[in-house]
Design an enzyme around this catalytic site. Structure first.
Site, mmCIF file in Angstrom:
data_model
loop_
_atom_site.group_PDB
_atom_site.id
_atom_site.type_symbol
_atom_site.label_atom_id
_atom_site.label_comp_id
_atom_site.label_asym_id
_atom_site.label_seq_id
_atom_site.Cartn_x
_atom_site.Cartn_y
_atom_site.Cartn_z
ATOM 1 N N LYS A 48 0.994 -0.897 -0.001
ATOM 2 C CA LYS A 48 0.056 -0.203 -0.056
ATOM 3 C C LYS A 48 0.988 1.330 -0.471
ATOM 4 O O LYS A 48 0.494 2.304 -0.476
ATOM 5 C CB LYS A 48 -0.777 0.217 1.186
ATOM 6 C CG LYS A 48 -1.418 -1.259 1.460
ATOM 7 C CD LYS A 48 -3.273 -1.446 2.689
ATOM 8 C CE LYS A 48 -1.680 -1.020 3.892
ATOM 9 N NZ LYS A 48 -1.167 -2.676 4.467
ATOM 10 N N ARG A 91 -9.726 0.647 8.459
ATOM 11 C CA ARG A 91 -8.912 -0.852 9.035
ATOM 12 C C ARG A 91 -10.318 -1.428 9.821
ATOM 13 O O ARG A 91 -10.215 -2.807 9.924
ATOM 14 C CB ARG A 91 -7.936 -0.534 10.074
ATOM 15 C CG ARG A 91 -6.853 -1.284 9.513
ATOM 16 C CD ARG A 91 -5.797 -0.572 9.483
ATOM 17 N NE ARG A 91 -4.209 -1.387 9.672
ATOM 18 C CZ ARG A 91 -4.091 -1.150 9.475
ATOM 19 N NH1 ARG A 91 -3.747 0.447 8.458
ATOM 20 N NH2 ARG A 91 -2.494 -2.044 8.958
ATOM 21 N N ARG A 118 11.388 -5.481 4.864
ATOM 22 C CA ARG A 118 11.001 -3.648 5.034
ATOM 23 C C ARG A 118 12.390 -2.847 5.859
ATOM 24 O O ARG A 118 12.464 -3.397 6.689
ATOM 25 C CB ARG A 118 9.835 -3.696 5.373
ATOM 26 C CG ARG A 118 9.765 -2.187 5.363
ATOM 27 C CD ARG A 118 8.146 -1.851 5.419
ATOM 28 N NE ARG A 118 6.971 -1.730 6.329
ATOM 29 C CZ ARG A 118 5.989 -2.844 6.462
ATOM 30 N NH1 ARG A 118 5.708 -1.968 5.386
ATOM 31 N NH2 ARG A 118 5.008 -3.518 7.512
ATOM 32 N N ARG A 146 14.183 0.458 10.729
ATOM 33 C CA ARG A 146 13.266 -0.457 10.881
ATOM 34 C C ARG A 146 12.464 -0.483 12.102
ATOM 35 O O ARG A 146 12.265 -0.204 12.920
ATOM 36 C CB ARG A 146 13.883 -2.564 10.731
ATOM 37 C CG ARG A 146 14.875 -2.350 10.031
ATOM 38 C CD ARG A 146 15.601 -4.442 9.844
ATOM 39 N NE ARG A 146 16.539 -4.526 9.396
ATOM 40 C CZ ARG A 146 16.144 -5.073 8.141
ATOM 41 N NH1 ARG A 146 15.412 -5.507 7.832
ATOM 42 N NH2 ARG A 146 17.401 -4.834 6.713
ATOM 43 N N ARG A 176 -0.730 -8.910 13.991
ATOM 44 C CA ARG A 176 -1.266 -8.010 12.466
ATOM 45 C C ARG A 176 -2.198 -8.986 11.723
ATOM 46 O O ARG A 176 -3.198 -8.051 11.128
ATOM 47 C CB ARG A 176 -0.001 -7.199 12.387
ATOM 48 C CG ARG A 176 0.436 -6.478 12.870
ATOM 49 C CD ARG A 176 1.876 -5.554 12.827
ATOM 50 N NE ARG A 176 1.871 -5.623 11.644
ATOM 51 C CZ ARG A 176 3.028 -5.144 10.698
ATOM 52 N NH1 ARG A 176 4.481 -5.480 11.135
ATOM 53 N NH2 ARG A 176 3.091 -4.305 9.434
#
Ligand code: ADP
Ligand code: ADP
Ligand code: ZN
Length: 216
Positions: free
Chosen positions: A13, A88, A127, A160, A172
């Site tokens: 996203k 969400r 990531r 991070r 999550r």
């Protein structure tokens, strides 16, 4: 153009939002980024959000609805915006409808990025981002052109996220399927949903997203 990017953590996203910002000049409204900024700044909201975020749970609807409602009143949102990571929950989706109605605005489209769990875990594990400008990278899939130097701002400092670890990621994903995935049916029923194969490489996903936006 007012759009929502919908998808699980790590779906891409933020990456796609950044490209839409560059092409269309409308801002990216990431509730995750706004909450992390509040944590960093040590505000009341930040203090309440930190433990929840570290556990991979959702910050209260009340808090995020208020943050977004205030943000979309800013002048840079006049010609549109990208909601990244919001709404969400169904409560947030209803609040979004209400906010837009009250401001006389309409929602252009909801783009869902579909990605398998194993790939999401792989993406989140790799990531990292520029500590100065926030540009997002990946250990194998998106390295800076010059090793150790941010493509966008030249900084050599990277970081991070504390919640990008395998345990929190499991939580999550569970939250996503329970609380957020019902939004797929919600927006489908309103005729607003477009789904894109988020498993493809970044440029391919961008092409699919642009094909949708160009038809609006
Ligand atoms: P990702 O990019 O991996 O989907 P985000 O940066 O959007 O993650 O969100 C990080 C965390 O911030 C979430 O796990 C949650 O705790 C909190 N958060 C972000 N957006 C929302 C929201 N709309 N409602 C509740 N909590 C949120
Ligand atoms: P989200 O905002 O949905 O949590 P990000 O845009 O931050 O997702 O992407 C998660 C990680 O996966 C980042 O490290 C990013 O560089 C990488 N990534 C994003 N899109 C792709 C893609 N299509 N293929 C491979 N890696 C990707
Ligand atoms: Zn940078």
């Amino acid at each position: 153009m007012r759009l929502i990017l919908l998808g699980p953590p790590g779906a891409g996203k933020g990456t796609q939002a950044q490209r839409i910002v560059e092409k269309y000049g409308i801002p990216q409204l990431s509730t995750g980024d706004m909450l992390r900024a509040a944590v960093q700044a040590g505000t009341e909201v930040g203090k309440r959000a930190k433990a929840v975020m570290d556990a991979g749970k959702l910050v209260s609807d009340e808090i995020v609805n208020a943050i977004v409602s205030e943000r979309i009143d800013q002048p840079d949102c006049e010609n549109g915006f990208i909601l990244d990571g919001f709404p969400r929950t169904l409560v947030q989706a209803d609040a979004t409808e209400e906010m837009l109605r009250a401001k006389g605005l309409d929602l252009s489209v909801v783009i869902e990025l579909k990605v398998d769990d194993a790939e999401l875990v792989r993406r989140v594990a790799g990531r990292y981002s520029c500590a100065q400008c926030g540009s997002v990278y990946h250990d194998t899939d998106k390295r800076p052109v010059q090793e150790g130097v941010c493509d966008k701002c030249g900084s050599t400092h990277f970081k991070r996220r504390p919640d990008d670890n395998p345990e929190t990621m499991t939580a999550r994903l569970q939250v996503y399927y329970k609380e957020t995935s019902p939004l797929i049916g919600y927006y489908h029923a309103k005729g607003k949903l477009r789904s894109v194969d988020g498993m493809a490489d970044m440029d391919h996903v961008t092409q699919e997203v642009e094909a949708i936006l160009s038809k609006l």
